[in-house]
Design an enzyme around this catalytic site. Structure first.
Site, short mmCIF file in Angstrom:
data_model
loop_
_atom_site.label_atom_id
_atom_site.label_comp_id
_atom_site.label_asym_id
_atom_site.label_seq_id
_atom_site.Cartn_x
_atom_site.Cartn_y
_atom_site.Cartn_z
N ALA A 121 0.83 -1.21 0.00
CA ALA A 121 0.00 0.00 0.00
C ALA A 121 0.87 1.26 0.00
O ALA A 121 0.35 2.34 -0.24
CB ALA A 121 -0.93 0.00 1.21
N LYS A 122 2.14 1.10 0.29
CA LYS A 122 3.11 2.22 0.25
C LYS A 122 2.59 3.43 1.01
O LYS A 122 2.62 4.56 0.53
CB LYS A 122 3.46 2.59 -1.18
CG LYS A 122 4.04 1.40 -1.96
CD LYS A 122 4.47 1.78 -3.36
CE LYS A 122 4.98 0.60 -4.14
NZ LYS A 122 3.96 -0.41 -4.50
#
Ligand SMILES: O=c1ccn([C@@H]2O[C@H](COP(=O)(O)O)[C@@H](O)[C@H]2O)c(=O)[nH]1
EC number: 4.1.1.23
Length: 273
Positions: free
Chosen positions: A94-95
């Site tokens: 998901a960074k």
């Protein structure tokens, strides 16, 4: 599950450094699945069940689920992996990255809602922005270091007092930020020279390496640059090349065949004849 323990066990028990990425794009699904309710779950579950004995981890990319309003299917998919393949760690890609109060919500989302074992995080807001994730002591925190895209050089290659920004990040993370031993780094397979440099700077820290397969990264160069002395230390991700190996009713078998070939190509470099 403790992510680092599970990862080490998966490397050994499965003899695999392959991480299968779950990036479900309905436009690329086989015709018989298109338009079906829960097609994303059905597609990903088939891939997971066909490849589970070949991998050290699965990596669902949240954007592919959120874009289709399919977060519940992501939740169901991770629950399925935990129940049917309980020793395989799940990395939620998901960074995330934000100030601490918002990062707390991202951590709840990843670890309590989706029950991921590890999360990819953008570290460029600094140490305090990753503390909410580190508070979940059994989870893995995988920080972007040297990304696989060409534009990654725009910032990650900037000189910061005699070293490149990605090198500073690797040193910071493997030192001060990793007192709890939860951290890992993302380094792209498209840059094996930098994989070697990050390995040099970080000792045995696990490296998540996307960029083989659809992005054209070289498996042999990746393995030679990044494996630790014990022949592991890498989670080498492939998503599209495996997911879309076939587009008929036997798509999961086609995915399995490519996953076998990929795992074997990786292992051939780990254990040279
Ligand atoms: O530097 C990075 C960080 C993350 N990714 C992610 O990995 C997969 C790669 O997919 P392929 O189909 O194997 O190219 C995808 O989910 C990216 O978001 C990356 O490619 N590079």
């Amino acid at each position: 599950m403790n992510f680092m323990h599970a990862l080490n066990a998966a490397w050994q028990d499965r003899n695999s450094l392959l991480c299968v990425g779950l990036d479900p794009d309905p436009a690329r699904f086989p015709a018989h699945l298109r338009g079906q309710p829960d097609a994303i779950f059905t597609f990903c579950k088939a891939i997971v069940d066909a490849t589970a004995d070949l991998v050290c981890s699965f990596k669902p990319q949240i954007a592919y689920f959120a874009a289709q309003r399919a977060e519940e299917q992501l939740q169901a998919l991770i629950a399925h992996i935990h129940s049917a393949h309980p020793t395989i760690p799940v990395i939620l890609d998901a960074k995330r990255g934000d100030i601490g109060s918002t990062a707390e919500q991202y951590a709840i989302e990843a670890f309590e809602r989706f029950k991921a074992d590890a999360l990819t995080v953008n570290p460029y807001m600094g140490r305090d922005s990753i503390e909410p994730y580190l508070a979940y002591g059994d989870k893995g925190i995988i920080l972007l270091c040297r990304t696989s895209n060409p534009g990654g050089s725009d910032l990650q290659f900037l000189d910061v007092g005699g070293e490149k920004l990605y090198e500073r990040l690797a040193r910071l993370v493997s030192g001060d930020w990793n007192q709890s031993g939860q951290c890992a780094l993302v380094v792209g397979a498209t840059f094996p020279g930098e994989i070697a440099r990050v390995r040099e700077l970080t000792g045995n820290m696990p490296l998540l390496v996307p960029g083989i397969g659809a992005q054209g990264g070289d498996i042999e160069a990746t393995v030679r640059a990044g494996c630790t002395a014990t022949g592991d230390g890498l989670l080498i991700n492939s998503s599209r090349a495996i997911l879309y190996a076939g587009n008929g009713e036997d798509f999961a078998n086609a995915a399995r065949r490519v996953a076998v070939d990929t795992r074997d190509a990786i292992n051939a470099c780990r254990h040279p004849a």
